[in-house]
Design a protein around this motif. Sequence first.
Motif, mmCIF file in Angstrom:
data_model
loop_
_atom_site.group_PDB
_atom_site.id
_atom_site.type_symbol
_atom_site.label_atom_id
_atom_site.label_comp_id
_atom_site.label_asym_id
_atom_site.label_seq_id
_atom_site.Cartn_x
_atom_site.Cartn_y
_atom_site.Cartn_z
ATOM 1 N N MET A 1 0.852 -1.169 0.000
ATOM 2 C CA MET A 1 0.000 0.000 0.000
ATOM 3 C C MET A 1 0.898 1.231 0.000
ATOM 4 S SD MET A 1 -2.629 1.333 2.969
ATOM 5 C CE MET A 1 -1.492 0.906 4.242
ATOM 6 N N LEU A 2 0.526 2.209 -0.821
ATOM 7 C CA LEU A 2 1.262 3.458 -0.889
ATOM 8 C C LEU A 2 0.259 4.601 -0.888
ATOM 9 C CD1 LEU A 2 4.083 4.821 -1.301
ATOM 10 C CD2 LEU A 2 3.548 4.811 -3.750
ATOM 11 N N GLY A 3 0.480 5.556 -0.008
ATOM 12 C CA GLY A 3 -0.357 6.746 0.059
ATOM 13 C C GLY A 3 0.445 7.948 -0.396
ATOM 14 N N PRO A 4 0.151 8.451 -1.576
ATOM 15 C CA PRO A 4 0.896 9.611 -2.050
ATOM 16 C C PRO A 4 0.608 10.845 -1.195
ATOM 17 C CG PRO A 4 -0.841 9.004 -3.615
ATOM 18 C CD PRO A 4 -0.862 8.000 -2.514
ATOM 19 N N ALA A 5 1.602 11.692 -1.096
ATOM 20 C CA ALA A 5 1.441 12.950 -0.371
ATOM 21 C C ALA A 5 1.272 14.082 -1.381
ATOM 22 C CB ALA A 5 2.656 13.213 0.521
ATOM 23 N N THR A 6 0.618 15.126 -0.951
ATOM 24 C CA THR A 6 0.336 16.248 -1.841
ATOM 25 C C THR A 6 1.597 16.975 -2.301
ATOM 26 O OG1 THR A 6 -0.054 17.659 0.092
ATOM 27 C CG2 THR A 6 -1.984 16.622 -0.922
ATOM 28 N N ASP A 7 2.720 16.762 -1.621
ATOM 29 C CA ASP A 7 3.974 17.423 -2.014
ATOM 30 C C ASP A 7 4.834 16.561 -2.943
ATOM 31 O OD1 ASP A 7 4.998 15.483 -0.305
ATOM 32 O OD2 ASP A 7 5.916 16.894 1.088
ATOM 33 N N GLY A 8 4.292 15.422 -3.397
ATOM 34 C CA GLY A 8 5.031 14.544 -4.298
ATOM 35 C C GLY A 8 5.680 13.356 -3.622
ATOM 36 N N TRP A 10 5.259 10.584 -0.109
ATOM 37 C CA TRP A 10 4.209 9.671 0.337
ATOM 38 C C TRP A 10 4.050 9.792 1.836
ATOM 39 C CZ3 TRP A 10 6.744 6.116 3.433
ATOM 40 C CH2 TRP A 10 8.040 5.750 3.093
ATOM 41 N N TRP A 11 2.814 9.505 2.292
ATOM 42 C CA TRP A 11 2.530 9.629 3.721
ATOM 43 C C TRP A 11 2.409 8.274 4.396
ATOM 44 C CZ3 TRP A 11 -1.990 7.623 5.736
ATOM 45 C CH2 TRP A 11 -3.008 7.323 4.816
ATOM 46 N N VAL A 12 2.212 7.229 3.623
ATOM 47 C CA VAL A 12 2.150 5.884 4.204
ATOM 48 C C VAL A 12 2.696 4.883 3.198
ATOM 49 C CG1 VAL A 12 -0.217 5.321 3.452
ATOM 50 C CG2 VAL A 12 0.695 4.248 5.515
ATOM 51 N N LEU A 13 3.422 3.921 3.729
ATOM 52 C CA LEU A 13 3.937 2.817 2.936
ATOM 53 C C LEU A 13 3.743 1.555 3.765
ATOM 54 C CD1 LEU A 13 5.543 1.662 0.505
ATOM 55 C CD2 LEU A 13 7.622 2.117 1.824
ATOM 56 N N GLY A 14 2.966 0.638 3.239
ATOM 57 C CA GLY A 14 2.733 -0.635 3.926
ATOM 58 C C GLY A 14 3.285 -1.772 3.079
ATOM 59 N N LEU A 15 4.139 -2.577 3.658
ATOM 60 C CA LEU A 15 4.756 -3.694 2.950
ATOM 61 C C LEU A 15 4.477 -4.995 3.695
ATOM 62 C CD1 LEU A 15 8.222 -1.986 2.354
ATOM 63 C CD2 LEU A 15 6.419 -2.316 0.639
ATOM 64 N N SER A 30 12.283 12.950 0.033
ATOM 65 C CA SER A 30 12.001 14.365 0.280
ATOM 66 C C SER A 30 12.151 15.232 -0.962
ATOM 67 C CB SER A 30 12.886 14.902 1.414
ATOM 68 O OG SER A 30 12.642 14.181 2.598
ATOM 69 N N CYS A 31 11.647 14.728 -2.083
ATOM 70 C CA CYS A 31 11.619 15.537 -3.297
ATOM 71 C C CYS A 31 10.300 15.285 -4.012
ATOM 72 C CB CYS A 31 12.818 15.242 -4.195
ATOM 73 S SG CYS A 31 12.836 13.601 -4.934
ATOM 74 N N GLU A 32 10.019 16.064 -5.030
ATOM 75 C CA GLU A 32 8.737 15.990 -5.730
ATOM 76 C C GLU A 32 8.510 14.662 -6.452
ATOM 77 O OE1 GLU A 32 8.438 19.407 -8.266
ATOM 78 O OE2 GLU A 32 8.392 20.793 -6.574
ATOM 79 N N GLU A 33 9.569 13.910 -6.720
ATOM 80 C CA GLU A 33 9.429 12.638 -7.436
ATOM 81 C C GLU A 33 9.415 11.422 -6.512
ATOM 82 O OE1 GLU A 33 12.810 14.131 -8.403
ATOM 83 O OE2 GLU A 33 11.605 15.721 -9.251
ATOM 84 N N THR A 34 9.537 11.622 -5.219
ATOM 85 C CA THR A 34 9.662 10.488 -4.303
ATOM 86 C C THR A 34 8.498 9.514 -4.427
ATOM 87 O OG1 THR A 34 10.983 11.763 -2.733
ATOM 88 C CG2 THR A 34 9.874 9.811 -1.879
ATOM 89 N N GLY A 35 7.287 10.005 -4.435
ATOM 90 C CA GLY A 35 6.119 9.125 -4.513
ATOM 91 C C GLY A 35 6.081 8.320 -5.795
ATOM 92 N N ALA A 36 6.244 8.992 -6.923
ATOM 93 C CA ALA A 36 6.204 8.312 -8.218
ATOM 94 C C ALA A 36 7.344 7.317 -8.357
ATOM 95 C CB ALA A 36 6.247 9.339 -9.348
ATOM 96 N N ARG A 37 8.534 7.712 -7.906
ATOM 97 C CA ARG A 37 9.686 6.812 -8.036
ATOM 98 C C ARG A 37 9.589 5.634 -7.072
ATOM 99 N NH1 ARG A 37 15.047 10.126 -9.337
ATOM 100 N NH2 ARG A 37 15.816 7.984 -9.409
ATOM 101 N N THR A 38 8.964 5.836 -5.911
ATOM 102 C CA THR A 38 8.719 4.722 -4.994
ATOM 103 C C THR A 38 7.768 3.718 -5.633
ATOM 104 O OG1 THR A 38 9.095 6.096 -3.037
ATOM 105 C CG2 THR A 38 7.775 4.089 -2.733
ATOM 106 N N LEU A 39 6.682 4.222 -6.200
ATOM 107 C CA LEU A 39 5.711 3.349 -6.874
ATOM 108 C C LEU A 39 6.377 2.595 -8.019
ATOM 109 C CD1 LEU A 39 2.777 2.408 -7.094
ATOM 110 C CD2 LEU A 39 2.334 4.419 -8.523
ATOM 111 N N ASP A 40 7.171 3.288 -8.821
ATOM 112 C CA ASP A 40 7.877 2.631 -9.929
ATOM 113 C C ASP A 40 8.797 1.520 -9.426
ATOM 114 O OD1 ASP A 40 6.632 4.364 -11.708
ATOM 115 O OD2 ASP A 40 8.404 5.651 -11.966
ATOM 116 N N ALA A 41 9.549 1.791 -8.351
ATOM 117 C CA ALA A 41 10.496 0.807 -7.823
ATOM 118 C C ALA A 41 9.773 -0.438 -7.316
ATOM 119 C CB ALA A 41 11.334 1.426 -6.707
#
Length: 96
Positions: A1-8, A10-15, A30-41
């Motif tokens: 589970m991944l909860g994206p944050a409004t700043d790019g 994420w606010w929650v990561l469940g593994l 801590s950058c604007e691509e963190t959420g997208a790059r986490t999801l991609d990884a």
Amino acid sequence: MLGPATDGGWWVLGLHDPAAAALLDGVPMSCEETGARTLDALRAAGLTVAVVDALTDVDTADEAVDVARGIPGSRFAAVVDELAGVLAGGHAGVLE
């Protein structure tokens, strides 16, 4: 589970397996691509990722106050109010 944050980010990561957190070693935090790059990884490793609603994560004191204002009466709001009172010289009630 991944909860994206409004700043790019994420606010929650469940593994299911904590070892899967190693997949984030190359993901900048801590950058604007963190959420997208986490999801991609996670997906590149073959994991199925449920994405939940985007919310504001709390990285700063101002964000803590903003989030607390949105959930009055919560334990989080009470703690933020107490801490803000201590930081303001003992004057609680900054969220009112």
